[in-house]
Design a protein around this motif. Structure first.
Motif, PDB file in Angstrom:
ATOM      1  N   MET A 153       0.133 -11.435  -6.108  1.00 56.28           N
ATOM      2  CA  MET A 153      -1.298 -11.502  -5.852  1.00 56.28           C
ATOM      3  C   MET A 153      -1.967 -10.141  -6.072  1.00 56.28           C
ATOM      4  N   ARG A 154      -1.267  -9.076  -5.686  1.00 56.31           N
ATOM      5  CA  ARG A 154      -1.825  -7.735  -5.894  1.00 56.31           C
ATOM      6  C   ARG A 154      -1.884  -7.389  -7.374  1.00 56.31           C
TER       7      ARG A 154
ATOM      8  N   ALA B 143       0.822  -1.209   0.000  1.00 57.96           N
ATOM      9  CA  ALA B 143       0.000   0.000   0.000  1.00 57.96           C
ATOM     10  C   ALA B 143       0.859   1.263   0.000  1.00 57.96           C
ATOM     11  N   ARG B 144       2.022   1.198   0.613  1.00 57.66           N
ATOM     12  CA  ARG B 144       2.871   2.377   0.708  1.00 57.66           C
ATOM     13  C   ARG B 144       3.728   2.586  -0.535  1.00 57.66           C
ATOM     14  N   PHE B 145       4.319   1.516  -1.060  1.00 58.86           N
ATOM     15  CA  PHE B 145       5.300   1.656  -2.141  1.00 58.86           C
ATOM     16  C   PHE B 145       4.782   1.221  -3.504  1.00 58.86           C
ATOM     17  N   GLY B 146       3.702   0.456  -3.541  1.00 52.93           N
ATOM     18  CA  GLY B 146       3.188  -0.055  -4.804  1.00 52.93           C
ATOM     19  C   GLY B 146       3.784  -1.402  -5.141  1.00 52.93           C
ATOM     20  N   ALA B 147       2.966  -2.298  -5.706  1.00 54.93           N
ATOM     21  CA  ALA B 147       3.420  -3.660  -5.981  1.00 54.93           C
ATOM     22  C   ALA B 147       4.530  -3.692  -7.020  1.00 54.93           C
ATOM     23  N   GLY B 148       4.418  -2.884  -8.079  1.00 59.21           N
ATOM     24  CA  GLY B 148       5.421  -2.895  -9.135  1.00 59.21           C
ATOM     25  C   GLY B 148       6.782  -2.471  -8.648  1.00 59.21           C
TER      26      GLY B 148
ATOM     27  N   LEU C 105       7.852  -2.440  -5.509  1.00 59.55           N
ATOM     28  CA  LEU C 105       8.320  -3.384  -4.490  1.00 59.55           C
ATOM     29  C   LEU C 105       8.826  -4.673  -5.137  1.00 59.55           C
ATOM     30  N   LEU C 106       8.204  -5.058  -6.236  1.00 57.15           N
ATOM     31  CA  LEU C 106       8.655  -6.255  -6.945  1.00 57.15           C
ATOM     32  C   LEU C 106      10.093  -6.089  -7.438  1.00 57.15           C
ATOM     33  N   SER C 107      10.449  -4.893  -7.870  1.00 55.02           N
ATOM     34  CA  SER C 107      11.827  -4.629  -8.299  1.00 55.02           C
ATOM     35  C   SER C 107      12.803  -4.847  -7.160  1.00 55.02           C
ATOM     36  N   VAL C 108      12.437  -4.379  -5.961  1.00 54.34           N
ATOM     37  CA  VAL C 108      13.294  -4.577  -4.791  1.00 54.34           C
ATOM     38  C   VAL C 108      13.449  -6.066  -4.491  1.00 54.34           C
TER      39      VAL C 108
ATOM     40  N   ALA D 290       8.141 -14.146   0.324  1.00 50.46           N
ATOM     41  CA  ALA D 290       6.874 -13.697   0.901  1.00 50.46           C
ATOM     42  C   ALA D 290       6.358 -12.427   0.229  1.00 50.46           C
ATOM     43  N   THR D 291       7.194 -11.387   0.179  1.00 47.36           N
ATOM     44  CA  THR D 291       6.747 -10.127  -0.407  1.00 47.36           C
ATOM     45  C   THR D 291       6.543 -10.264  -1.909  1.00 47.36           C
ATOM     46  N   PHE D 292       7.413 -11.022  -2.583  1.00 46.34           N
ATOM     47  CA  PHE D 292       7.244 -11.241  -4.015  1.00 46.34           C
ATOM     48  C   PHE D 292       5.900 -11.903  -4.301  1.00 46.34           C
TER      49      PHE D 292
END
Length: 385
Positions: free
Chosen positions: A310-311, A259-264, A266-269, A303-305
């Motif tokens: 899912m998002r 919600a804070r950084f965006g899925a796209g 965060l996926l890069s990280v 986990a985050t990936f």
């Protein structure tokens, strides 16, 4: 949590407890039998291959029955019986034959159980996390302890140590013999072919597949790689436990991060951290503290990936199209990516340089996935289905 739901928590516990023995330690057992990396890779490749075939085939069979809960119990009993076949198999062809049949049933029952769980929860789907976490507890308990048990009793003890877990899983399935999955009215899976052509979807699925491919050395050879580096079974179990614990913690925090950084973004990280993770495992496997640090990155690389995927599914496949989108993601990532990852791991292990080469290849694959994702366009806004 209502008492009526504890039977669901019990099945999650035993199903994933058995998986906590199988995934980390089947490779160590097959290696102890004298087989090489190709046989170990084929065992895990069949595991992922049956994940493509088994769920839809089982759903079609159970869906035609007036008593689908009894099919579920039967599937769990047959899973335990098939695993018992490992007690008397030693040759490669026999191991792969048992694996193929065992994987078909073991991978078939969980999707049906998930559907029955959601039906039981009814208007309280928020309780799902409290049930599913017991699966992680079961995996953690077994994965963290079986390394030491195999040190004490020998790697040949693996099927004898693990069979009771599958028997317990079958017993815990019995209270669900009258359960039914929901009647779902939605788009046919055939619609997935059309959705595959939507902007950004193919890039997203390719990244998910490559990420799973890069995990191949981890799922197939991580335990053997650490053992070759001089770590004891107890230490290896502790490292698996670190990954599971951090995974559980991050699943609770991932929605806030997205919600804070965006899925796209965060996926890069996640992809960048995964490159570093496999590089560390390749180069510093003999240092326990480095391996422990690398395992903490499971919070992002797994986990985050997964939460980001899912998002993004809800963006690319909004509303009723989510069923078809999930089928595409599951098939490409867990299916194709899993099979190719097992094959890549076996090839690097046998032909190039065992563990370091296999995990270095995993880092390269993750780097390619990161580059492909970096060239993406903004995720389309979700629209009503």
């Amino acid at each position: 949590m209502p008492r009526s739901l504890w039977r669901f928590a019990a099945f999650y516990f035993w199903y994933y407890a058995a998986l906590g023995a199988y995934t980390p330690y089947v490779g160590r057992w097959v290696d102890a039998l004298g087989h090489g990396g190709f046989v170990i890779g084929a065992m895990l490749g069949l595991w992922y291959g049956t994940r493509i075939v088994a769920p839809p085939a089982w759903a079609a069979l159970a869906g035609r029955s007036a008593r689908p809960g009894e099919w579920f119990v039967a599937g769990c009993v047959v899973t335990a019986l098939c695993f018992a076949g490992f007690l008397v198999t030693r040759e490669a062809w026999a191991l792969l034959g048992v694996m193929a049949v065992f994987g078909l049933f073991y991978n078939a029952v969980m999707p049906q159980f998930e559907a029955m769980t959601l039906t039981a929860l009814g208007p309280s789907p928020e309780l799902y996390g409290r049930l599913r976490v017991w699966g992680s507890v079961g995996f953690l308990a077994v994965a963290s302890s079986y390394g030491a048990l195999m040190d004490r009793f020998g790697a040949d003890s693996f099927p004898w140590l693990t069979l009771p877990l599958f028997v317990a899983m079958a017993v815990s399935a019995w209270p669900h013999r009258h359960d039914r999955p929901p009647e779902i009215a939605g788009p046919a899976i055939a619609e997935a072919g059309h959705l595959f052509k939507r902007p950004g979807v193919r890039r997203f699925l390719l990244v998910a597949m490559l990420m799973q491919l890069g995990f191949g050395p981890f799922y197939v050879f991580y335990t053997l790689h650490l053992q070759a580096a001089g770590h004891s079974g107890a230490a290896i179990g502790a490292l698996w436990a670190i990954g599971v614990l951090i995974e559980i913690a991050m699943f609770w925090q991932a929605p806030r991060l997205i919600a804070r950084f965006g899925a796209g973004r965060l996926l890069s990280v996640c992809l960048g951290v995964t490159v570093l993770r496999w590089a560390l495992v390749a180069a510093f496997a003999d240092l326990f503290w480095v391996m422990a640090l690398a395992q903490t990155t499971h919070a992002l690389s797994f986990a985050t990936f997964h939460a980001c995927c899912m998002r993004l599914i809800t963006d690319y496949f909004p509303g009723r199209r989510a069923v078809a989108g999930q089928s595409l993601l599951y098939g490409f990532s867990s299916g194709v990516g899993g099979v190719l990852g097992a094959g890549l791991a076996a090839l690097m292990w046998e032909r190039v340089g065992a563990g370091p080469a296999a995990f270095a290849a995993g880092a390269v694959v993750a780097l390619v996935a990161w580059g492909i994702h970096a060239m993406r366009r903004p995720t389309p806004a979700a629209t009503p289905a």
